[in-house]
Scaffold this motif. Structure first.
Motif, short mmCIF file in Angstrom:
data_model
loop_
_atom_site.label_atom_id
_atom_site.label_comp_id
_atom_site.label_asym_id
_atom_site.label_seq_id
_atom_site.Cartn_x
_atom_site.Cartn_y
_atom_site.Cartn_z
N PHE C 133 -24.32 -21.48 2.13
CA PHE C 133 -25.04 -22.60 3.31
C PHE C 133 -24.85 -21.92 4.36
N SER C 134 -24.08 -20.82 4.91
CA SER C 134 -24.15 -20.52 6.26
C SER C 134 -25.34 -19.64 6.09
N ARG C 137 -28.00 -22.25 6.73
CA ARG C 137 -27.85 -23.01 8.29
C ARG C 137 -28.53 -22.12 9.56
N LEU C 160 -33.16 -29.42 -3.47
CA LEU C 160 -33.86 -29.97 -2.49
C LEU C 160 -32.73 -30.17 -1.13
N LEU C 161 -31.55 -30.57 -1.44
CA LEU C 161 -30.45 -30.68 -0.31
C LEU C 161 -30.28 -29.34 0.12
N GLU C 164 -32.70 -29.18 2.55
CA GLU C 164 -32.51 -29.74 3.84
C GLU C 164 -31.55 -29.28 4.56
N TYR C 165 -30.58 -28.38 4.29
CA TYR C 165 -29.76 -27.75 5.36
C TYR C 165 -30.66 -26.71 6.29
N ALA C 168 -32.39 -29.45 8.54
CA ALA C 168 -31.41 -30.32 9.30
C ALA C 168 -31.08 -29.36 10.50
N THR D 76 -22.87 -29.87 -1.00
CA THR D 76 -24.18 -29.98 -1.53
C THR D 76 -25.16 -30.53 -0.56
N PRO D 78 -25.97 -31.40 3.61
CA PRO D 78 -25.38 -30.96 4.91
C PRO D 78 -24.90 -32.32 5.76
N TYR D 79 -24.87 -33.48 4.93
CA TYR D 79 -24.46 -34.45 5.92
C TYR D 79 -23.10 -35.13 5.47
N ASP D 109 -18.81 -17.01 4.91
CA ASP D 109 -19.69 -16.24 5.56
C ASP D 109 -19.23 -14.94 6.14
#
Lengths: 280, 280, 280, 280
Positions: C133-134, C137, C160-161, C164-165, C168, D76, D78-79, D109
């Protein structure tokens, strides 16, 4: 997940809601599902009578309560050894009688139920036939206990509902057996799912066995997974034992020698006791 | 992987090594396995005669070559609709005859082969029975073509060897059908594995169908996956169609309406042609 | 399943609800996501400049629109070839410039984003990093298009999520890429899931690519699965091509030769046209 | 399978061939990998200091040896709640110091390694990052012990080779942690693979933990699977405990209450002893 099972009918015969106390199945003085751990051992297939007798004699001496061996073998290829058929049943029944051990063997076809039932004390439905609903239904009309192996990709719900097919026809002597599911792990034959054992015990009153031989396919894993299976709540074990695994006609890689089996029994006893279970 | 299959016997009857040219199966003037794409359509289950007749009439008008519907239904729970049995076979046979369409239906039990064979033109082995070796062997002794669905967790090798069971008994009219495998994806009922179609066509001479209805379980995916299946090399399709999916007794979520089916046929034709295949 | 995605927020930036029209990404005059099929080809890894130049020259001649090759390679073992690093980026950028092709290459580390971004036109997140995720982002804070490969066991929702990261954080130029999921099938490296392509196109406005090279791991399957991928709705392809697959430093088994690639392009064109898509 | 691992290099640093005796890792007087079972407990995420202190106080009283909680959370979507970041680390470090318990927390990270290392005694690589090779390599250059969770679809070989990335850079203090793999079973969040524990112990000298909380996702399964994990050979446990699971900001469904945790410790002790292991 109890809700899910309940949704399909609060009255599911296999459910704890329907019957709180554990089902205990008794065959020739041996029990499955009570406090005592049941240990079913033997070779993958009936080969020759003297080999089976030797294996049976040893596993009984080391603590096995029942004898298993296949006469009808489900094999991926039509060109590999398919089992000795009725001759295998005769050998198995003779050895079982001589050793005074109940015998368990697989039935693959609705048309063979009567034949296999003439020889065996407990009938086994293999993983490949867990969704053979005709077979399940007809076994539900017999009075023989049935070991129902979990399908290689069956969900826990499907496994319990497969058992329900048998109970719904009137035969409540069903024994569940977890034997591993297929995953992408190449170093084991299957992935033994012990959470399925714990869940089945929570959701159902039926006895649950663990088969770490098929469940791992790796000899060195049979012992730790057998012990872990009992700790997870299983009522017994199915273990492949062969006096000469290298020469076994099938499943040699996962078979214990009688000596391995003795060591397993020796290490299992304190673990079972620590879980409040007895062993013979 | 050809080596692997070869290792099991260069003479495997299902293999391209054994027979280079494609097997073509002909039933009442319809072919499966030749240049023309076979389209088998119909409802999941035989319900009422007028509904089946309406569906059959429409799918035939829009290009279906054969009619499918189940009379014996393998169901996860013993308490859901299990099919109409022989009465369903009678209805299906009557509608097939009236519409002049060959009919395909599932057989679940060795004891029912003779009964189902009296009515059906092609016998289907469902995914749950792909490893029911007794059933396979006995179907190998009939003279009816057999559609063999891939098991929900079967490897491609196991699927081809299941077909080998039928061929080894003398029946070479086997049609493979990919219908999705079980994965951890929750948004589809199964994961349709089109690489299995391409591999089966490469390794075997047998015809291969794709069932995008069971293979996805999602109506909106049936059309793109049907087209992709043909592009991947499939010889035909099995499609669930119901005149009123919301009221279907089973599998409504994945059934096309007759109008959806018309659109699919309309879009499929140019794709099939671009792959060098004809459609009726 | 639209409901599920909606539940996580009707305003998901990746969703069709949020943006009805397809996202089209343009890089140096090449588009991904419009009517024209994008074809990204090249070797697994940058090896030597002359080899890359030869491959690039040929794939461009046969219809590829963009050039791919890895300079930072995610490898299972720390002891196998890990890529040429910055030197590889320099070679790739030079060849891309000379051939006037946009270049795509993988970034594995948040600390390398700036470096890789200096050379590449499109940054790729590999399957193993889909849940890093880092990295996602920080890529969302760049202005470079990102190819986001689906994780080897990721659900479609998770894929898909993960996109979205990136959106976003402000970067809406995300290109999804299906490259196969891990199943128990041993004859393919992964199981290419074309229903995921159709579903992603239905639920999201983002462009979707198919990578049949990693998705199958088998050279003979690349062609049928590439064609099937376009038929299922993909906007483009990622194909591994090597002038000498036997001597490739990685992924030789699944690489096409330039001649194989030419044949693929030749057969793909009519299929794309039959689906209403153009090819260069 | 030992051969397979050997083939990749008889000198693999993680292998039993390279080091026969078990690796024992000591942090502030607590050990992982020796005869004593390590029990790491705590909430999924750092929420408020008083809640963490209350949980830590109780789990320590009931036998936990180390405290866990996440400040950087891989989510999962980002929200959803992403963790308190550095503020969470400060709280965790303060509570750990006050309770005299070593603390374990996740680093996601490469850029955060230094920051997280300033606060934590043991750094955790989550399942989603098991194949984040940049992260592994840079953790190999620190002097902090690393808990390496198995990826959700990683093979056992890939898991051991991911550990090898860390050892190859000079950090030999790696602790493996089995936390379940993704299968098609919907009633559990993951399928906890205890055969992976037994295999990892057989093939490697590194300590192995079991995380039955993430490994099952079901509170009632945590206790049986924790006990089975130790029986299968694990050196310790990671257990999610929350004083008010219903109000936990994440993972409430699988969290034990402190009282549940006490019962688990109570039942675990005789099982561990029966396996020849001590508990604090």
């Amino acid at each position: 997940m109890q809700n899910l099972l309940a949704k399909k009918g609060n009255q599911l015969l296999v459910s704890r809601e329907n019957q709180q106390e554990d089902t205990i199945i008794e065959v020739k003085g041996c029990t499955i599902g009570g406090n005592e751990i049941a240990v079913i051992a033997g070779p993958c297939a009936v080969e020759k009578e003297d080999i089976l007798r030797e294996i049976g004699f040893k596993v009984r001496a080391f603590g096995a309560t029942m004898l298993r061996a296949g006469a009808f073998k489900p094999r991926t290829s039509p060109y590999t050894f398919q089992g000795l058929g009725e001759k295998g049943l005769q050998i198995l029944a003779q050895v079982g009688e001589d050793l005074n051990m109940p015998i368990i063997t697989e039935v693959m076809d609705t048309e063979d139920i009567s034949l296999v039932g003439d020889y065996a004390d407990i009938l086994q439905v293999g993983a490949r036939n867990m969704h053979n609903f005709s077979l399940l239904r007809k076994l539900g009309r017999t009075n023989k206990p049935v070991v129902l192996k979990r399908g290689i990709a069956a969900t826990i719900e499907e496994w319990l509902l497969a058992a329900e097919y048998i109970l719904a026809e009137g035969n409540s002597a069903v024994i569940l057996c977890e034997r591993g599911i297929r995953t992408s792990e190449p170093w084991t034959r299957n992935t033994l799912d012990l959470s399925a054992v714990a869940l089945a015990k929570e959701l159902s009153h039926l006895p649950v066995l663990v088969d770490p031989s098929h469940g791992t396919g790796v000899r060195s894993l049979v012992k730790p997974m057998a012990k872990a299976g009992i700790t997870a709540g299983a009522d017994g074990l199915m273990i492949e034992v062969h006096s000469n695994p290298e020469k076994a006609w099938s499943d040699g890689e996962q078979s214990l020698t009688p000596n391995d089996f003795r060591t397993l029994m020796h290490e299992l006893r304190p673990v079972a006791n620590a879980c409040g279970r007895r062993m013979k």
